[in-house]
Design a protein around this motif. Structure first.
Motif, PDB file in Angstrom:
ATOM      1  N   ILE A  11       0.849  -1.193   0.000  1.00  0.00           N
ATOM      2  CA  ILE A  11       0.000   0.000   0.000  1.00  0.00           C
ATOM      3  C   ILE A  11       0.886   1.245   0.000  1.00  0.00           C
ATOM      4  O   ILE A  11       1.843   1.354   0.760  1.00  0.00           O
ATOM      5  CB  ILE A  11      -0.937   0.012   1.228  1.00  0.00           C
ATOM      6  CG1 ILE A  11      -1.764  -1.269   1.291  1.00  0.00           C
ATOM      7  CG2 ILE A  11      -1.822   1.249   1.215  1.00  0.00           C
ATOM      8  CD1 ILE A  11      -2.698  -1.460   0.111  1.00  0.00           C
ATOM      9  N   ALA A  12       0.559   2.184  -0.878  1.00  0.00           N
ATOM     10  CA  ALA A  12       1.352   3.415  -0.983  1.00  0.00           C
ATOM     11  C   ALA A  12       1.297   4.210   0.321  1.00  0.00           C
ATOM     12  O   ALA A  12       0.214   4.417   0.871  1.00  0.00           O
ATOM     13  CB  ALA A  12       0.817   4.274  -2.123  1.00  0.00           C
ATOM     14  N   VAL A  56      -2.066  11.946   2.415  1.00  0.00           N
ATOM     15  CA  VAL A  56      -3.515  12.029   2.604  1.00  0.00           C
ATOM     16  C   VAL A  56      -4.110  10.737   2.053  1.00  0.00           C
ATOM     17  O   VAL A  56      -3.518  10.097   1.189  1.00  0.00           O
ATOM     18  CB  VAL A  56      -4.140  13.254   1.879  1.00  0.00           C
ATOM     19  CG1 VAL A  56      -3.648  14.556   2.490  1.00  0.00           C
ATOM     20  CG2 VAL A  56      -3.852  13.228   0.400  1.00  0.00           C
ATOM     21  N   PRO A  57      -5.273  10.326   2.539  1.00  0.00           N
ATOM     22  CA  PRO A  57      -5.848   9.066   2.074  1.00  0.00           C
ATOM     23  C   PRO A  57      -6.195   9.102   0.589  1.00  0.00           C
ATOM     24  O   PRO A  57      -6.693  10.110   0.077  1.00  0.00           O
ATOM     25  CB  PRO A  57      -7.120   8.924   2.919  1.00  0.00           C
ATOM     26  CG  PRO A  57      -6.921   9.810   4.097  1.00  0.00           C
ATOM     27  CD  PRO A  57      -6.070  10.942   3.617  1.00  0.00           C
ATOM     28  N   LEU A  88      -6.281   2.956  -5.908  1.00  0.00           N
ATOM     29  CA  LEU A  88      -5.072   3.693  -6.291  1.00  0.00           C
ATOM     30  C   LEU A  88      -3.929   3.412  -5.326  1.00  0.00           C
ATOM     31  O   LEU A  88      -2.786   3.224  -5.746  1.00  0.00           O
ATOM     32  CB  LEU A  88      -5.365   5.190  -6.340  1.00  0.00           C
ATOM     33  CG  LEU A  88      -6.379   5.632  -7.394  1.00  0.00           C
ATOM     34  CD1 LEU A  88      -6.706   7.108  -7.225  1.00  0.00           C
ATOM     35  CD2 LEU A  88      -5.855   5.361  -8.794  1.00  0.00           C
ATOM     36  N   ALA A  89      -4.220   3.374  -4.050  1.00  0.00           N
ATOM     37  CA  ALA A  89      -3.174   3.165  -3.043  1.00  0.00           C
ATOM     38  C   ALA A  89      -2.563   1.769  -3.137  1.00  0.00           C
ATOM     39  O   ALA A  89      -1.377   1.585  -2.858  1.00  0.00           O
ATOM     40  CB  ALA A  89      -3.743   3.400  -1.648  1.00  0.00           C
ATOM     41  N   ARG A 117       8.059   1.021  -1.978  1.00  0.00           N
ATOM     42  CA  ARG A 117       7.577   1.940  -3.002  1.00  0.00           C
ATOM     43  C   ARG A 117       7.962   3.360  -2.602  1.00  0.00           C
ATOM     44  O   ARG A 117       7.779   3.763  -1.464  1.00  0.00           O
ATOM     45  CB  ARG A 117       6.061   1.838  -3.125  1.00  0.00           C
ATOM     46  CG  ARG A 117       5.588   0.481  -3.585  1.00  0.00           C
ATOM     47  CD  ARG A 117       4.089   0.408  -3.617  1.00  0.00           C
ATOM     48  NE  ARG A 117       3.569   1.358  -4.604  1.00  0.00           N
ATOM     49  CZ  ARG A 117       2.287   1.690  -4.715  1.00  0.00           C
ATOM     50  NH1 ARG A 117       1.400   1.164  -3.899  1.00  0.00           N
ATOM     51  NH2 ARG A 117       1.886   2.548  -5.623  1.00  0.00           N
ATOM     52  N   VAL A 118       8.484   4.123  -3.552  1.00  0.00           N
ATOM     53  CA  VAL A 118       8.882   5.506  -3.262  1.00  0.00           C
ATOM     54  C   VAL A 118       8.412   6.420  -4.381  1.00  0.00           C
ATOM     55  O   VAL A 118       8.304   6.017  -5.538  1.00  0.00           O
ATOM     56  CB  VAL A 118      10.418   5.643  -3.087  1.00  0.00           C
ATOM     57  CG1 VAL A 118      10.900   4.889  -1.866  1.00  0.00           C
ATOM     58  CG2 VAL A 118      11.150   5.154  -4.328  1.00  0.00           C
ATOM     59  N   ARG A 119       8.098   7.631  -4.025  1.00  0.00           N
ATOM     60  CA  ARG A 119       7.741   8.677  -4.976  1.00  0.00           C
ATOM     61  C   ARG A 119       8.326   9.995  -4.471  1.00  0.00           C
ATOM     62  O   ARG A 119       8.535  10.179  -3.273  1.00  0.00           O
ATOM     63  CB  ARG A 119       6.214   8.841  -5.092  1.00  0.00           C
ATOM     64  CG  ARG A 119       5.497   7.688  -5.758  1.00  0.00           C
ATOM     65  CD  ARG A 119       5.850   7.614  -7.240  1.00  0.00           C
ATOM     66  NE  ARG A 119       5.018   6.677  -7.958  1.00  0.00           N
ATOM     67  CZ  ARG A 119       5.233   5.378  -8.034  1.00  0.00           C
ATOM     68  NH1 ARG A 119       6.243   4.836  -7.399  1.00  0.00           N
ATOM     69  NH2 ARG A 119       4.426   4.608  -8.746  1.00  0.00           N
ATOM     70  N   LEU A 120       8.582  10.899  -5.395  1.00  0.00           N
ATOM     71  CA  LEU A 120       8.983  12.239  -4.999  1.00  0.00           C
ATOM     72  C   LEU A 120       7.840  12.898  -4.244  1.00  0.00           C
ATOM     73  O   LEU A 120       6.672  12.648  -4.548  1.00  0.00           O
ATOM     74  CB  LEU A 120       9.312  13.077  -6.234  1.00  0.00           C
ATOM     75  CG  LEU A 120      10.535  12.663  -7.053  1.00  0.00           C
ATOM     76  CD1 LEU A 120      10.598  13.466  -8.347  1.00  0.00           C
ATOM     77  CD2 LEU A 120      11.802  12.835  -6.238  1.00  0.00           C
ATOM     78  N   PRO A 121       8.147  13.750  -3.271  1.00  0.00           N
ATOM     79  CA  PRO A 121       7.073  14.476  -2.599  1.00  0.00           C
ATOM     80  C   PRO A 121       6.407  15.451  -3.559  1.00  0.00           C
ATOM     81  O   PRO A 121       7.036  15.932  -4.510  1.00  0.00           O
ATOM     82  CB  PRO A 121       7.783  15.207  -1.458  1.00  0.00           C
ATOM     83  CG  PRO A 121       9.217  15.234  -1.828  1.00  0.00           C
ATOM     84  CD  PRO A 121       9.475  14.057  -2.716  1.00  0.00           C
TER      85      PRO A 121
END
Length: 197
Positions: free
Chosen positions: A7-8, A12-13, A18-19, A179-183
């Motif tokens: 789960i991402a 925020v939820p 998607l998550a 899992r990583v993403r840019l802020p």
């Protein structure tokens, strides 16, 4: 069978579909996607928005065990072939970048991307995993789609997620990585108002 729950970690939820969506490489080689599931994925893609409702996306659907699937698989980069062969289906996503009148359709690639996004969310709802691949020989794939007048954009592996232990390295490690993403703050562009003149 144990599969990963990734789960991402969001600030925020998000909607659970998607998550929970992520690009698995571990597919169950015994799973067969149903006609109904494929129809739902393509229907979701069909209803994506497009510029002036041009609907430039086109799909070539191939199932594991067929000559068509083997032909598409053979165009993939070697590293992708290693794991993608276990997917239940490989779907080529292409775009018509010119209209019937020969005029350029400048938003075709963007619109096709939206169609794939819709497909991937529907796949998540169907309990399926999707992995989009840009690593393929474009000329060879275009030849496989000979006479179609489209530009191949991506190959989408579709199937049932399986155990990471099925994968060889380095793919098993990538499967279990966080899992990583840019802020969001790093994704925002400034807008400079123009001086009235």
């Amino acid at each position: 069978m144990t599969t990963l729950d990734k789960i991402a970690p969001t600030v925020v939820p998000l909607h659970p579909l998607l998550a929970a969506r992520w690009s698995s490489r571990a597919f169950d080689p015994d799973h067969e996607v149903t006609d109904e599931q494929l129809a739902a994925l393509l229907e979701a893609a069909r209803w994506a928005p497009s510029a002036s409702n041009t609907q430039p996306w086109r799909f070539a659907v191939t199932r594991r065990g067929t000559a068509e699937h083997a032909a598409v698989l053979d165009t993939l980069a070697g590293g992708n072939q290693v794991w993608a062969r276990a997917a239940s289906a490989l779907v080529v996503v292409a775009a018509r970048t010119t209209g019937a009148d020969g005029a350029a359709q400048p938003w075709a690639v963007y619109d096709a991307g939206q169609a794939v996004a819709h497909l991937s969310v529907q796949a998540q709802a169907e309990g399926l995993a999707v992995h989009q691949m840009g690593g393929f020989d474009r000329d060879r794939l275009a030849a496989v789609l000979a006479g179609s007048g489209v530009t191949p954009l991506v190959v989408v592996a579709i199937g049932l997620r399986s155990e990471p232990a099925r994968l060889t390295e380095p793919f098993a490690q990538r499967e279990t990585a966080a899992r990583v993403r840019l802020p969001v703050g790093e994704l925002l562009l400034p807008v400079r108002p123009q001086q009235a003149g």
